[in-house]
Write a protein that holds these residues in place. Structure first.
Motif, PDB file in Angstrom:
ATOM      1  N   HIS A  79      -0.122  -1.612  -6.809  1.00 31.63           N
ATOM      2  CA  HIS A  79      -0.639  -0.731  -5.481  1.00 31.63           C
ATOM      3  C   HIS A  79      -2.002  -0.599  -5.966  1.00 31.63           C
ATOM      4  O   HIS A  79      -2.361   0.374  -6.934  1.00 31.63           O
ATOM      5  CB  HIS A  79       0.186   0.632  -5.461  1.00 31.63           C
ATOM      6  CG  HIS A  79      -0.455   1.237  -4.533  1.00 31.63           C
ATOM      7  ND1 HIS A  79      -1.444   0.768  -3.647  1.00 31.63           N
ATOM      8  CD2 HIS A  79      -0.152   2.646  -4.050  1.00 31.63           C
ATOM      9  CE1 HIS A  79      -1.431   1.950  -2.823  1.00 31.63           C
ATOM     10  NE2 HIS A  79      -1.064   2.958  -3.192  1.00 31.63           N
ATOM     11  N   PHE A  96      -2.575   7.222  -1.838  1.00 33.02           N
ATOM     12  CA  PHE A  96      -3.797   6.733  -2.647  1.00 33.02           C
ATOM     13  C   PHE A  96      -3.995   7.677  -3.740  1.00 33.02           C
ATOM     14  O   PHE A  96      -5.544   7.768  -4.043  1.00 33.02           O
ATOM     15  CB  PHE A  96      -4.989   6.625  -1.774  1.00 33.02           C
ATOM     16  CG  PHE A  96      -4.707   5.469  -0.753  1.00 33.02           C
ATOM     17  CD1 PHE A  96      -4.389   4.248  -1.001  1.00 33.02           C
ATOM     18  CD2 PHE A  96      -4.570   5.638   0.801  1.00 33.02           C
ATOM     19  CE1 PHE A  96      -4.395   3.084  -0.015  1.00 33.02           C
ATOM     20  CE2 PHE A  96      -4.277   4.939   1.671  1.00 33.02           C
ATOM     21  CZ  PHE A  96      -4.393   3.522   1.164  1.00 33.02           C
ATOM     22  N   ALA A 133       0.818  -1.135  -0.084  1.00 26.85           N
ATOM     23  CA  ALA A 133      -0.130  -0.116   0.095  1.00 26.85           C
ATOM     24  C   ALA A 133       1.052   1.379   0.057  1.00 26.85           C
ATOM     25  O   ALA A 133       2.017   1.043  -0.242  1.00 26.85           O
ATOM     26  CB  ALA A 133      -0.961  -0.212   1.458  1.00 26.85           C
ATOM     27  N   PRO A 134       0.260   2.454   0.091  1.00 28.50           N
ATOM     28  CA  PRO A 134       1.226   3.626  -0.084  1.00 28.50           C
ATOM     29  C   PRO A 134       2.688   3.661   0.476  1.00 28.50           C
ATOM     30  O   PRO A 134       2.797   3.494   1.579  1.00 28.50           O
ATOM     31  CB  PRO A 134       0.323   4.641   0.579  1.00 28.50           C
ATOM     32  CG  PRO A 134      -1.067   4.456   0.653  1.00 28.50           C
ATOM     33  CD  PRO A 134      -0.678   2.625   0.818  1.00 28.50           C
ATOM     34  N   ASP A 135       3.520   4.150  -0.552  1.00 32.08           N
ATOM     35  CA  ASP A 135       4.854   4.523  -0.117  1.00 32.08           C
ATOM     36  C   ASP A 135       5.013   5.337   1.021  1.00 32.08           C
ATOM     37  O   ASP A 135       6.050   5.551   1.861  1.00 32.08           O
ATOM     38  CB  ASP A 135       5.624   5.006  -1.186  1.00 32.08           C
ATOM     39  CG  ASP A 135       5.632   4.080  -2.456  1.00 32.08           C
ATOM     40  OD1 ASP A 135       5.089   2.870  -2.411  1.00 32.08           O
ATOM     41  OD2 ASP A 135       6.119   4.227  -3.674  1.00 32.08           O
ATOM     42  N   LEU A 136       4.139   6.056   1.201  1.00 34.92           N
ATOM     43  CA  LEU A 136       4.349   7.259   2.385  1.00 34.92           C
ATOM     44  C   LEU A 136       4.144   6.471   3.745  1.00 34.92           C
ATOM     45  O   LEU A 136       4.623   7.032   4.679  1.00 34.92           O
ATOM     46  CB  LEU A 136       2.927   8.303   2.505  1.00 34.92           C
ATOM     47  CG  LEU A 136       3.377   9.556   1.440  1.00 34.92           C
ATOM     48  CD1 LEU A 136       3.054   9.181   0.042  1.00 34.92           C
ATOM     49  CD2 LEU A 136       2.271  10.538   2.084  1.00 34.92           C
ATOM     50  N   PHE A 137       3.567   5.210   3.665  1.00 33.14           N
ATOM     51  CA  PHE A 137       3.562   4.653   5.037  1.00 33.14           C
ATOM     52  C   PHE A 137       5.070   4.500   5.653  1.00 33.14           C
ATOM     53  O   PHE A 137       5.042   4.422   6.876  1.00 33.14           O
ATOM     54  CB  PHE A 137       2.925   3.229   4.755  1.00 33.14           C
ATOM     55  CG  PHE A 137       1.356   3.195   4.853  1.00 33.14           C
ATOM     56  CD1 PHE A 137       0.736   4.474   4.739  1.00 33.14           C
ATOM     57  CD2 PHE A 137       0.603   2.020   5.200  1.00 33.14           C
ATOM     58  CE1 PHE A 137      -0.872   4.717   4.765  1.00 33.14           C
ATOM     59  CE2 PHE A 137      -0.713   2.277   5.235  1.00 33.14           C
ATOM     60  CZ  PHE A 137      -1.395   3.608   4.884  1.00 33.14           C
ATOM     61  N   ALA A 154      -4.496   0.037  -3.480  1.00 29.85           N
ATOM     62  CA  ALA A 154      -5.069   0.311  -2.327  1.00 29.85           C
ATOM     63  C   ALA A 154      -5.173  -1.028  -1.265  1.00 29.85           C
ATOM     64  O   ALA A 154      -4.196  -1.744  -1.434  1.00 29.85           O
ATOM     65  CB  ALA A 154      -6.339   0.969  -2.046  1.00 29.85           C
ATOM     66  N   HIS A 195      -3.734  -0.725 -10.857  1.00 28.82           N
ATOM     67  CA  HIS A 195      -2.562   0.131 -10.725  1.00 28.82           C
ATOM     68  C   HIS A 195      -1.345  -0.323 -10.459  1.00 28.82           C
ATOM     69  O   HIS A 195      -0.932  -1.156  -9.452  1.00 28.82           O
ATOM     70  CB  HIS A 195      -3.058   1.145  -9.681  1.00 28.82           C
ATOM     71  CG  HIS A 195      -2.101   2.426  -9.417  1.00 28.82           C
ATOM     72  ND1 HIS A 195      -1.355   2.230  -8.506  1.00 28.82           N
ATOM     73  CD2 HIS A 195      -1.954   3.287 -10.056  1.00 28.82           C
ATOM     74  CE1 HIS A 195      -0.764   3.518  -8.454  1.00 28.82           C
ATOM     75  NE2 HIS A 195      -0.973   4.206  -9.553  1.00 28.82           N
ATOM     76  N   TYR A 241       4.241   9.812  -4.453  1.00 36.36           N
ATOM     77  CA  TYR A 241       5.307  10.676  -4.280  1.00 36.36           C
ATOM     78  C   TYR A 241       5.357  11.919  -5.183  1.00 36.36           C
ATOM     79  O   TYR A 241       5.671  13.154  -4.910  1.00 36.36           O
ATOM     80  CB  TYR A 241       6.512  10.192  -3.862  1.00 36.36           C
ATOM     81  CG  TYR A 241       6.750  10.054  -2.388  1.00 36.36           C
ATOM     82  CD1 TYR A 241       6.969  10.984  -1.587  1.00 36.36           C
ATOM     83  CD2 TYR A 241       6.916   8.557  -2.013  1.00 36.36           C
ATOM     84  CE1 TYR A 241       6.729  10.616   0.091  1.00 36.36           C
ATOM     85  CE2 TYR A 241       6.826   8.353  -0.541  1.00 36.36           C
ATOM     86  CZ  TYR A 241       6.996   9.493   0.431  1.00 36.36           C
ATOM     87  OH  TYR A 241       7.188   9.157   1.641  1.00 36.36           O
ATOM     88  N   TYR A 294      10.268   9.467  10.174  1.00 33.66           N
ATOM     89  CA  TYR A 294      10.231   7.661  10.032  1.00 33.66           C
ATOM     90  C   TYR A 294      11.155   7.340  10.985  1.00 33.66           C
ATOM     91  O   TYR A 294      12.321   8.043  11.272  1.00 33.66           O
ATOM     92  CB  TYR A 294      10.427   7.369   8.679  1.00 33.66           C
ATOM     93  CG  TYR A 294       9.321   7.691   7.720  1.00 33.66           C
ATOM     94  CD1 TYR A 294       8.263   7.005   7.592  1.00 33.66           C
ATOM     95  CD2 TYR A 294       9.520   9.026   6.915  1.00 33.66           C
ATOM     96  CE1 TYR A 294       7.269   7.195   6.968  1.00 33.66           C
ATOM     97  CE2 TYR A 294       8.356   9.150   6.025  1.00 33.66           C
ATOM     98  CZ  TYR A 294       7.246   8.478   5.964  1.00 33.66           C
ATOM     99  OH  TYR A 294       6.290   8.668   5.258  1.00 33.66           O
TER     100      TYR A 294
END
Lengths: 389, 316, 354
Positions: free
Chosen positions: A84, C62, A55-59, A86, C81, C56, B17
């Motif tokens: 990816h 999402f 799931a999101p790379d931001l995690f 979701a 995706h 990014y 992080y």
């Protein structure tokens, strides 16, 4: 048509925990992948291609991690593909990997999915760093309120699912939550987080990974001949739909029905309740068990909760659901979908250990994502023709 | 054809992080804290920086097979960074270089503080300049410097093995504002609630929506409709806030779905005003309360509740 | 063509802009509308959609979810995706169509690179322990690779400038070019380095843009399209991540992909490669086995427009366009991801024999 049979011959997962601070990111995915390879009696060099999901790379703050993890997953000089979609991503990862085998592109494909949530913060990432984040629980809570109202379900059903899945988790050595003293009372006494969802009716936040080795008909038959049961994929399906529009019903999304119908048609299933022996469904909040039972035509409309109430979905029931303990017991988000598919495979291979459903021959694995709008499912079986077609 | 510009909005993604290092990276970082650079044996070669696995085959390496390399090494390639970014280790012009440390067969990427691009050349010898305050991080080496001799050597050694590493990512974005978002913002400033009615299916969408997803039809100014500023609460959740960096809420708060009168539009996850969380319920009649250029929330009108068993299903 | 063959039947490339005011959704709406139109079908005819984009780059987790409003997902659609360039999205659609049960699919790639400083974004795709904390970005790594080539005598700074000159001069006739037109090489070589040995002309522009490609199985392609462009081979390979552990003079994964895509089966008339930095063309030409007389990046390539997450898919659309317009019968398109060409994709396309 170039659609060839595909089999799961290896399954591996990490011990899921709130924080896997004992391993690096690469170490985490390798723990799952190594177990899957061992299960398949293969080495890194036997794998032709890797499909990675998360799931999101931001995690975790690692952008396009398929780049960094290429060599951690033995994919130097091989195709490495990143998916990816979701929350459904783990399941889509397994399905994309299966397509690579079914179409003859590759003979042996490793599907890996993970999340190392402790490195970041999901609430933060879901809100893209802003305050007042709904969290997934807040977003889904109105759906569950609607389900309860329309189905006339007693309010105990959610807590019953929460207890059942945590009891199942006690039998799964890899599960994150081990709530030995879980009870209906404990669930009902736990804090209300996103009314009507209580703390103990919600999934944990986990670090973890899952890996699956897929192979072609020859590989599946060779594994069977060597006494290592394969799980044959009878069908795979995905559907997406828009998140919001006036009149959209996210409790019984059209995509959930369409995805299940497509899947059952491929698998030769006309009566899912009878022909499936068990199901591993993506249930991050307790009420999702009866909701998906209905939206995937396993229960009739408004009757999903009755399957819970009667104990049918318990491990020793007629139609066990979430034998592994499910997302309610372990939730490394990106891996959660693949864990569902992997558990379905373990069941029909007879390799689920203490949480094995006796005689399971056909099993459903399912995941969903975003605003209950992405669906990914597969049906696996202990033979290529379980219904004698 | 260039779309009309509706301005931009600034936004920063920022998060502290925390990474776990595992056995090999942990040993390497612990080494740095003690002014020692470690590589790992991979067959007949030594890899620095060390990995847990052979990157060519994926095979697990012996995590105990760590060997000290360097401290000096040879530049195998380099570039010059005349204007360092906020993420770079030095705030003055420097070289980023691939450095093969003595005793290693692979190259470590790091900064070389050479003073001038003219001081840089492939094949030059460099040695680390250590930071005085070290935490077990790749930047414990402040930079490499030309020559054979390490700088900043001291007796400080870490008391505990280093197992974790912070990573602070910060990326400022300048995002263009979509035309519908801008037009909607103007309407909100004027205390108008607008919707966009799809010319094909007649569904009504919130004012900033770009497309009707049913008909894949672009929604534009000509589809704008003025909406009443009253509605009915159809569904809700009460959220107990959890803390995370950036969280602004401390007490339980409601988020409600509001079906706007005379339309099929449900506005999702709205705050309510003058309605304590224990009194939030399906069917409450509400009116819009304006904040500073935006919807502050929805307030009970005092009208009797709407009694419709299907109302709760209007989530969207 | 056998019934299992798959062809490109339509495509669209958005305007390429330094800074668009459009949302990613809007860019996708336009390229999907144009591409299905170009293919002579409607969105309803499409059985499967795959998007390639990056959170990014978008600045939001999402970010792809809202985009399906514009791509079209009602009634609910088979859809996926990838957090990769649209070229890999097309690869997924191609594999899916090989299954034989559905006929038409489309892939998109989209990104707005203008929204943030690439020097701050791209370190985040590097090794999170050893590279990202140094702010080691893609441009710096490209410069390290260029230096390795210079030191090995495989290219000169003048040759790099000439590649840039040729690309941008050739881009003059490309309506989708953002940067085009001839420049004076001698003068350019006198300018300052941005990242030595790379000068401004060696670098791609920052571009916002999107692309869409529609493919169909043979029978369907023939039914709806007069001159389908056949996908003769399609493959991608990756290499270990850390550039300090690789031989930067070659691109073995490009060669693997090219061979797997059957590039050697017949001569290639031209190529469109994702050489975002001038010197990369030298490496890719060699890795693909292209002679000096094989035209490369007649569109101007990424040096003329570099819509990150769509740049690779644009190469495939460009290759299809040049084949259909008779500028060659057999072309090769290439895409890449990661530092120093870590991961590479090759798609071999052919027009019908004339």
């Amino acid at each position: 048509m170039s659609h060839q049979p595909c089999a799961v011959v290896g399954v591996g997962q990490t011990h899921h925990k709130t924080r896997r601070w004992d391993v690096s990111l690469g170490g985490l995915v390798r723990e799952a992948a190594t177990r899957a390879l061992e299960d398949a009696q293969m080495d890194w060099s036997d794998i032709d291609a890797v499909v990675l999901g998360k799931a999101p790379d931001l995690f975790e703050g690692v952008m396009k991690p398929e780049l960094y993890l290429t060599d951690a997953l033995g994919a130097h000089g091989k195709p490495m593909f990143r998916v990816h979609t979701a929350g459904s991503v783990g399941a889509t990862t397994g399905i994309v990997a299966a397509h690579h085998v079914e179409t003859g592109r590759h003979k042996r494909v490793l599907a890996v999915a993970y999340q190392k949530q402790s490195e970041g913060n999901a609430q933060f990432a879901l809100g893209s760093g802003r305050g007042g984040s709904l969290g997934a629980g807040g977003a889904f809570a109105p759906y569950m309120r609607s389900y309860i109202a329309r189905s006339g379900s007693p309010l105990d059903i959610g807590p019953m699912v929460a207890v059942k899945d945590r009891l199942n988790a006690l039998k799964n050595p890899y599960a994150h939550l081990k709530l030995t003293d879980i009870s209906l009372e404990k669930v009902k006494e736990s804090p209300m987080m996103w009314e009507p969802v209580r703390y103990l009716e919600s999934c944990p936040s986990s670090d973890g990974a899952c890996a699956v080795v897929l192979t072609d008909e020859e590989g599946g038959k060779a594994a069977a001949a060597a006494g290592r049961a394969p799980a044959w994929i009878l069908g795979t399906a995905v559907r997406s739909e828009p998140s919001t529009f006036p009149g959209r019903d996210p409790v019984t999304p059209q995509g959930a029905f369409d995805c299940a119908d497509d899947l059952y048609r491929q698998a030769g299933i006309t009566n899912p309740r009878e022909q499936l022996d068990c199901a591993e469904l993506y249930v991050p909040f307790s009420w999702y068990e009866p909701m998906w039972l209905e939206a995937h035509r396993i229960a009739e409309k408004g009757r999903g909760w009755k399957m819970v109430e009667s104990g049918e979905t318990a491990l020793d029931g007629d139609f066990p659901v979430n034998m592994s303990g499910g997302v309610l017991s372990s939730n490394p988000i990106g891996a959660s979908g693949l864990l569902r598919l992997a558990e379905a495979a373990l069941q029909v291979r007879g390799m689920a250990g203490e949480h094995q459903v006796d005689g399971a021959k056909v099993a459903l694995g399912q995941a969903y994502g975003a605003a209950a709008q992405y669906f990914s499912m597969w049906v696996v079986a202990s033979s290529l023709d379980p219904f004698g077609r | 054809m260039t779309a009309p510009s509706a301005g931009t909005v600034e936004m920063t993604i920022r998060f502290p992080y925390k990474r776990s290092l595992g056995p090999v990276i942990g040993a390497f970082m612990t080494g740095l804290a003690g002014q020692q650079i470690l590589g790992i044996r991979n067959g007949s070669e030594v890899m620095c920086p060390p990995l847990e696995w052979d990157p060519k085959t994926g095979k697990e390496l012996d995590h105990g097979a760590l060997v000290e390399v360097g401290p000096a090494g040879t530049v195998v390639s380099w570039t010059w960074v005349p204007k360092p970014s906020a993420q770079h280790p030095l705030d003055k012009p420097f070289a980023l270089a691939l450095i093969r440390l003595d005793g290693a067969d692979t190259a470590l990427t790091h900064a070389v503080d050479a003073g001038s691009i003219d001081a840089m050349s492939t094949g030059m010898r460099v040695a680390p300049r250590w930071k005085a305050e070290r935490q077990g991080h790749i930047t414990d080496i402040e930079a490499f410097v030309p020559g054979e001799d390490p700088q900043g050597l001291d007796d400080s050694r870490p008391e505990e093995p280093v197992t974790m590493m912070p990573y602070n990512a910060e990326i400022p974005y300048t995002l263009p504002i979509a035309v519908n978002t801008a037009r909607n913002a103007v309407a909100l400033k004027e205390k108008r609630l607008i919707g966009l009615r799809c010319p094909v299916c007649s569904r009504t969408y919130a004012g900033e929506r770009g497309f009707c997803p049913i008909d894949t039809t672009a929604l534009t100014a000509e589809h704008e409709v003025q909406l009443p500023q009253t509605g009915t609460l159809t569904n809700y959740t009460i959220i107990t806030p959890v803390q995370y960096p950036g969280q602004t809420e401390t007490e339980p708060f409601a988020r409600c779905m509001i079906l706007v009168d005379d339309s099929d539009l449900v506005i999702g996850y709205q705050p309510v005003i003058d309605l304590p969380v224990e009194q939030v319920r399906v069917g409450v009649r509400v009116k819009l309360v304006w904040g500073d250029g935006d919807i502050e929330g929805w307030q009970p009108t005092g009208e009797p509740d709407v009694d419709d068993p299907d109302l709760v299903n209007r989530i969207y | 063509m056998a019934s299992d063959d798959i062809a490109i039947i339509g495509w669209a490339v958005s305007p390429m802009e330094r800074r668009t005011a459009k949302s990613e959704q809007q860019m996708l709406f336009e390229v999907v509308t144009d591409a299905v139109d170009h293919a002579g079908i409607t969105r309803a005819d499409v059985d499967f959609t795959v998007a390639g984009s990056c959170d990014y780059v978008a600045g939001q987790a999402f970010s792809f979810v809202q985009n399906i409003d514009a791509v079209g997902a009602w009634p609910p659609k088979r859809d996926s995706h990838v957090e990769m360039d649209g070229a890999w999205a097309l690869y997924e659609t191609w594999v899916r169509l090989l299954s034989g049960d559905i006929d038409i699919a489309l892939a998109t790639g989209s990104g707005r690179s203008s929204t943030a400083d690439p020097a701050l974004i791209y370190p985040m795709e590097m090794d999170p322990f050893y590279l990202a904390p140094l702010g080691a970005d893609a441009m710096s790594f490209s410069a390290l690779q260029a230096r390795a080539l210079l030191d090995a005598g495989k290219v000169t700074e003048r040759q790099m400038a000439e590649i840039a000159l040729r690309s941008r001069a050739s881009a003059t006739s490309n309506p989708h070019a953002q940067v085009s037109g001839a420049f004076d090489v001698d003068a350019a070589l006198q300018t300052d380095y941005v990242r030595a040995p790379l000068r401004k002309h060696d670098l791609p522009p920052i571009t916002d843009g999107a692309a869409c490609v529609v493919i169909a199985r043979a029978d369907k392609a023939r039914e709806i399209c007069e001159n389908p462009v056949w996908i003769k081979g399609f493959a991608h390979y990756s290499e270990l991540h850390n550039p300090g552990m690789r031989d930067l003079l070659t691109s073995p994964s490009t060669t693997l992909a090219a061979k797997a895509a059957g590039i050697e089966e017949a001569p290639v008339d031209f190529a469109e490669v994702q050489a975002a930095f001038s010197h990369e063309e030298v490496i890719l030409r060699e890795a693909l086995g292209l002679g000096q007389d094989t035209p490369v990046n007649r569109s101007g390539g990424p040096l003329a427009a570099n819509p990150v997450m769509a740049t690779g898919l644009v190469r495939i659309a460009e290759t299809a366009r040049q084949i259909r317009e008779g500028q060659g019968r057999r072309g090769v398109a290439h895409s890449t991801s990661g530092p120093c060409l870590q991961q590479n994709l090759v798609c071999v396309l052919e027009g019908d024999a004339r």
